[in-house]
Every structure is written in C-alpha cells, then in structure tokens.
Motif scaffolding. Structure first.
Motif, PDB file in Angstrom:
ATOM      1  N   LEU A  65       0.818  -1.214   0.000  1.00 27.74           N
ATOM      2  CA  LEU A  65       0.000   0.000   0.000  1.00 27.74           C
ATOM      3  C   LEU A  65       0.851   1.262   0.000  1.00 27.74           C
ATOM      4  O   LEU A  65       0.440   2.298  -0.536  1.00 27.74           O
ATOM      5  N   ASP A  66       2.035   1.197   0.619  1.00 30.83           N
ATOM      6  CA  ASP A  66       2.929   2.349   0.579  1.00 30.83           C
ATOM      7  C   ASP A  66       3.362   2.647  -0.855  1.00 30.83           C
ATOM      8  O   ASP A  66       3.425   3.809  -1.278  1.00 30.83           O
ATOM      9  N   ALA A  67       3.666   1.592  -1.603  1.00 39.41           N
ATOM     10  CA  ALA A  67       4.043   1.773  -3.011  1.00 39.41           C
ATOM     11  C   ALA A  67       2.863   2.296  -3.825  1.00 39.41           C
ATOM     12  O   ALA A  67       3.014   3.195  -4.665  1.00 39.41           O
ATOM     13  N   LEU A  68       1.671   1.761  -3.563  1.00 37.02           N
ATOM     14  CA  LEU A  68       0.475   2.218  -4.272  1.00 37.02           C
ATOM     15  C   LEU A  68       0.189   3.685  -3.963  1.00 37.02           C
ATOM     16  O   LEU A  68      -0.280   4.436  -4.821  1.00 37.02           O
ATOM     17  N   GLY A  69       0.494   4.095  -2.730  1.00 35.68           N
ATOM     18  CA  GLY A  69       0.255   5.480  -2.328  1.00 35.68           C
ATOM     19  C   GLY A  69       1.105   6.489  -3.072  1.00 35.68           C
ATOM     20  O   GLY A  69       0.819   7.685  -3.054  1.00 35.68           O
ATOM     21  N   LYS A  70       2.161   6.039  -3.751  1.00 40.84           N
ATOM     22  CA  LYS A  70       3.044   6.928  -4.501  1.00 40.84           C
ATOM     23  C   LYS A  70       2.665   7.026  -5.972  1.00 40.84           C
ATOM     24  O   LYS A  70       3.254   7.793  -6.724  1.00 40.84           O
ATOM     25  N   ARG A  98      -2.632   8.593   4.950  1.00 36.38           N
ATOM     26  CA  ARG A  98      -1.350   9.204   5.284  1.00 36.38           C
ATOM     27  C   ARG A  98      -1.544  10.346   6.276  1.00 36.38           C
ATOM     28  O   ARG A  98      -0.789  10.491   7.243  1.00 36.38           O
ATOM     29  N   ARG A  99      -2.566  11.172   6.059  1.00 31.75           N
ATOM     30  CA  ARG A  99      -2.814  12.311   6.955  1.00 31.75           C
ATOM     31  C   ARG A  99      -3.245  11.836   8.339  1.00 31.75           C
ATOM     32  O   ARG A  99      -2.973  12.508   9.334  1.00 31.75           O
ATOM     33  N   ARG A 100      -3.914  10.703   8.390  1.00 37.12           N
ATOM     34  CA  ARG A 100      -4.301  10.161   9.692  1.00 37.12           C
ATOM     35  C   ARG A 100      -3.053   9.831  10.506  1.00 37.12           C
ATOM     36  O   ARG A 100      -2.993  10.080  11.701  1.00 37.12           O
ATOM     37  N   VAL A 124       5.166  13.481   6.826  1.00 33.68           N
ATOM     38  CA  VAL A 124       5.282  14.579   5.872  1.00 33.68           C
ATOM     39  C   VAL A 124       5.866  14.083   4.548  1.00 33.68           C
ATOM     40  O   VAL A 124       5.455  14.499   3.464  1.00 33.68           O
ATOM     41  N   PHE A 125       6.836  13.170   4.651  1.00 31.48           N
ATOM     42  CA  PHE A 125       7.547  12.713   3.466  1.00 31.48           C
ATOM     43  C   PHE A 125       6.994  11.403   2.896  1.00 31.48           C
ATOM     44  O   PHE A 125       7.447  10.958   1.838  1.00 31.48           O
ATOM     45  N   ALA A 126       6.043  10.806   3.574  1.00 31.82           N
ATOM     46  CA  ALA A 126       5.497   9.528   3.106  1.00 31.82           C
ATOM     47  C   ALA A 126       4.912   9.666   1.711  1.00 31.82           C
ATOM     48  O   ALA A 126       4.195  10.629   1.415  1.00 31.82           O
ATOM     49  N   VAL A 212      21.043  24.829  15.326  1.00 31.17           N
ATOM     50  CA  VAL A 212      20.574  23.720  14.506  1.00 31.17           C
ATOM     51  C   VAL A 212      20.874  22.429  15.272  1.00 31.17           C
ATOM     52  O   VAL A 212      22.029  22.052  15.439  1.00 31.17           O
ATOM     53  N   LEU A 213      19.842  21.782  15.767  1.00 30.10           N
ATOM     54  CA  LEU A 213      20.032  20.603  16.607  1.00 30.10           C
ATOM     55  C   LEU A 213      20.377  19.352  15.804  1.00 30.10           C
ATOM     56  O   LEU A 213      21.129  18.493  16.272  1.00 30.10           O
ATOM     57  N   ASP A 214      19.807  19.234  14.614  1.00 27.72           N
ATOM     58  CA  ASP A 214      20.024  18.009  13.845  1.00 27.72           C
ATOM     59  C   ASP A 214      19.600  18.246  12.403  1.00 27.72           C
ATOM     60  O   ASP A 214      18.952  19.243  12.070  1.00 27.72           O
ATOM     61  N   HIS A 215      20.000  17.335  11.551  1.00 22.40           N
ATOM     62  CA  HIS A 215      19.549  17.304  10.159  1.00 22.40           C
ATOM     63  C   HIS A 215      19.231  15.847   9.846  1.00 22.40           C
ATOM     64  O   HIS A 215      20.091  14.976   9.974  1.00 22.40           O
ATOM     65  N   LEU A 216      17.988  15.596   9.477  1.00 23.20           N
ATOM     66  CA  LEU A 216      17.552  14.232   9.162  1.00 23.20           C
ATOM     67  C   LEU A 216      17.373  14.059   7.667  1.00 23.20           C
ATOM     68  O   LEU A 216      16.827  14.935   6.989  1.00 23.20           O
ATOM     69  N   ILE A 217      17.829  12.920   7.169  1.00 19.88           N
ATOM     70  CA  ILE A 217      17.520  12.490   5.813  1.00 19.88           C
ATOM     71  C   ILE A 217      16.583  11.299   5.943  1.00 19.88           C
ATOM     72  O   ILE A 217      16.901  10.324   6.626  1.00 19.88           O
ATOM     73  N   LEU A 218      15.422  11.379   5.313  1.00 20.53           N
ATOM     74  CA  LEU A 218      14.417  10.323   5.436  1.00 20.53           C
ATOM     75  C   LEU A 218      14.230   9.594   4.115  1.00 20.53           C
ATOM     76  O   LEU A 218      14.276  10.216   3.049  1.00 20.53           O
ATOM     77  N   ALA A 219      14.028   8.302   4.198  1.00 16.09           N
ATOM     78  CA  ALA A 219      13.743   7.489   3.019  1.00 16.09           C
ATOM     79  C   ALA A 219      12.887   6.306   3.463  1.00 16.09           C
ATOM     80  O   ALA A 219      13.329   5.493   4.271  1.00 16.09           O
TER      81      ALA A 219
END
Length: 232
Positions: A65-70, A98-100, A124-126, A212-219
C-alpha cells in the motif's frame, strides 16, 4: 485451452461475497485490501470484477500500500476499467490514510532524540516521489512549535536557501531548529551538498543564536541523523 468464462460483477455475487455487504455484516477489518479498493472503485471492467481488478492493481505494486500510495492518477488510469474518477478516489483515500498517521504523530511534541523528530516528520515525506526540504521549529524547552516547508524539487534534489530557512525560523520565534529532507531514491547516505549545507547552516545559526540541533535524511521507513553521527 479452456473456453473463456466471464467473471461475475459485484451485483451478481452471493451477498456474503460483496465487499459493501461484507463490511456491513462483518466490519471493515474483515475486508482485504483488494476488497476495500473495490468499494472505492465500485465496478471493474468487462472481464474483471472490481475485486479482481483491485487485486491486479495491488499485484502490480507488490501488494504494498505504501508503493500504491506513490502512484499518480495518470498511472492508475492506465488500468483497464480505472478512469480518472476512480483513480482520484484511490489516491484520495490513500492520502487520507497518510494524513491520519500525520495527526497521530503530532502528539509527540517534545523532542528528546532524533527518533522523536523522525516520527513527527515521517508522515510529511510519506509517498513523495520528489525531494522536499522542511524545518522543525522548537522553543527553548525543545517543544515543537511547528514545521514548515522550505523548498520542493525533483527526484534528484531540491535547493534549500539558508536565508529562507533562518527567516522562516525567526518569524516563528524559534529557539532551535531541526532540518529534514527526503531521498526518494531510498539512499540514506548524505551527499556532498547535504554535508556542505548542514555545515553552513550550523555556522549561520551560531551567529543568530539559533541552534541547529540536527539534520535528518528520510527514506521510506528509515532515516539518517547528522547529530547521531557526530556531524553537528
């Protein structure tokens, strides 16, 4: 070869097999993903019931479903029996899901670790197939004031302007900020541009007394934290 036998549409199924009736009779949790999608699209095509068509769509994306959501409306419309209206219904339903998740994530308001920041930013990035850059805005108690998008780009990258980042943070009375962007490719390794930008923003933040406390890269479901790696 066996002669072709047309499959029955929903209206001709036994009542217990109809997705809508099954939901009313047994509850939503008893339906498969394909049956739920079948309810959204209502009907199949000449050769497939709505459920069979839904199964084929899911199979095309690995039953994920995650793939379908894209998937875009245009891509879904390529399936026989899925016009623009049905494709929009599928995309809209997955976006609501996703918003839920996003609504639930906002309950975490105090940032004590990179994982806390990740859980807030992940929704946010999903499902994005392009890169975006956001900042998480915190007060002096490390509580979340808000999150703001800074830029939107393509599959390979996006441009994050330090002036816009600090202007946005100061307008929201930030004491601290956490940077976040996604890599649609799934590769969590920071690029040389990511490293240079982070260094520039950390130094600029010191001058403005805005840490700047941190920098995240999300995937997908993972993340990379510059802070955890000792790079901030």
């Amino acid at each position: 070869m066996k002669p072709y036998q047309p499959k029955l549409g929903i209206k001709l199924w036994a009542e217990a097999d109809r997705p809508r009736e099954k939901l009313l009779l047994n509850g939503r949790r008893h339906l498969t993903d394909a049956e739920l999608i079948a309810i959204l699209i209502g009907s199949g095509n000449r050769n497939e019931s709505a459920v069979d068509l839904s199964k084929r769509i899911l199979a095309e994306y690995g039953n994920d479903l995650d793939a379908l959501g894209k998937v875009s409306v245009k891509s879904l419309s390529n399936f026989k029996g899925i016009g623009e209206a049905k494709a929009i219904a599928i995309v809209a339903a997955l976006e609501l899901g996703r918003r839920r998740k996003d609504t639930g994530a906002t309950e975490v308001v105090h940032i004590a670790s990179s994982k806390d920041a990740f859980e807030i930013m992940m929704p946010v990035f999903a499902d994005l197939n392009h890169e975006e850059f956001w900042i998480l805005i915190l007060n002096t108690a490390n509580r979340v004031i808000g999150k703001q998008i800074i830029s939107k780009g393509g599959l390979a990258g996006t441009v994050a302007d330090p002036k816009i980042i600090f202007k946005t943070a100061l307008e929201h009375n930030a004491a601290f900020i956490i940077l976040a962007h996604n890599h649609p490719s799934g590769n969590l390794k920071p690029s040389s541009q990511d490293l240079q930008l982070t260094k520039k923003l950390v130094e600029g933040g010191k001058m403005l007394d805005l840490q700047v406390l941190d920098h995240l890269i999300l995937a997908d479901k993972g993340y990379y934290s510059f802070g955890d790696q000792g790079l901030i």
